[in-house]
Write an enzyme that holds these catalytic residues in place. Sequence first.
Site: not given
Length: 235
Positions: A83, A196
């Site tokens: 992430t 992202c």
Amino acid sequence: MLTIGLIGGMSWHSTEAYYRRINEQVASRLGGHASARISLQSLNFAEVRDCQVRGDWAGSAALLADAARRCEAGGADLVALCTNLMHKNFPALEAALSVRAVHIADAVAAVARREGWTTLGLLGARWVMEETFYADRLAEHGISVVVPDACGRELVDRVVFDEITQGRFLATSRAAYVDIMRDLAARGADATVLACTEIGLLVSPDQAPLPVIDSATAHADLMVDLALQDTLVGS
């Protein structure tokens, strides 16, 4: 082959993409039945998201540090956090390990340097776009960033948390992201970093109006490079 540690679940959709990409790359490079050695900790994103919403970054750091230790206990020789946003807690993650933690922005920077790109458009959660922890890491590699305007940042962040991290990939959101990318290109971006790890599941390179760096792909590929370094040198 070194064992790759993955801290995922944020969301599981991109963690699945990491797992697939890493194993595809190992199979391609080594051939036969080769697959990656992986130690995976997949967190409950609801718990991490709750920390984000409340601004409890110490709480999320504790969750990640515990997952890091579990990865290492499972044999990991190097660890990736699957992430971008939670690299806000990278110092705590790194401190919990006695093995190497590999920062996602370093993987992005490696691709940008190889391509000769020095200015990147930055798309991700609002903290990634508005705070400096990510841009500062890229700046260490001589790379600057441009971000969407306030309305663009709000839209990008909303799509991240209301849609793509929940497995919803809408054509209207894809079109909106493409429009934002066009604006970043007009403001001097050589390429856009999909900061992202789910954005690459929404907008593919052939749909983007300028080159893209999919952070998840770049990160996975760097982990394979590191895991196979001695294997390939000795082959």
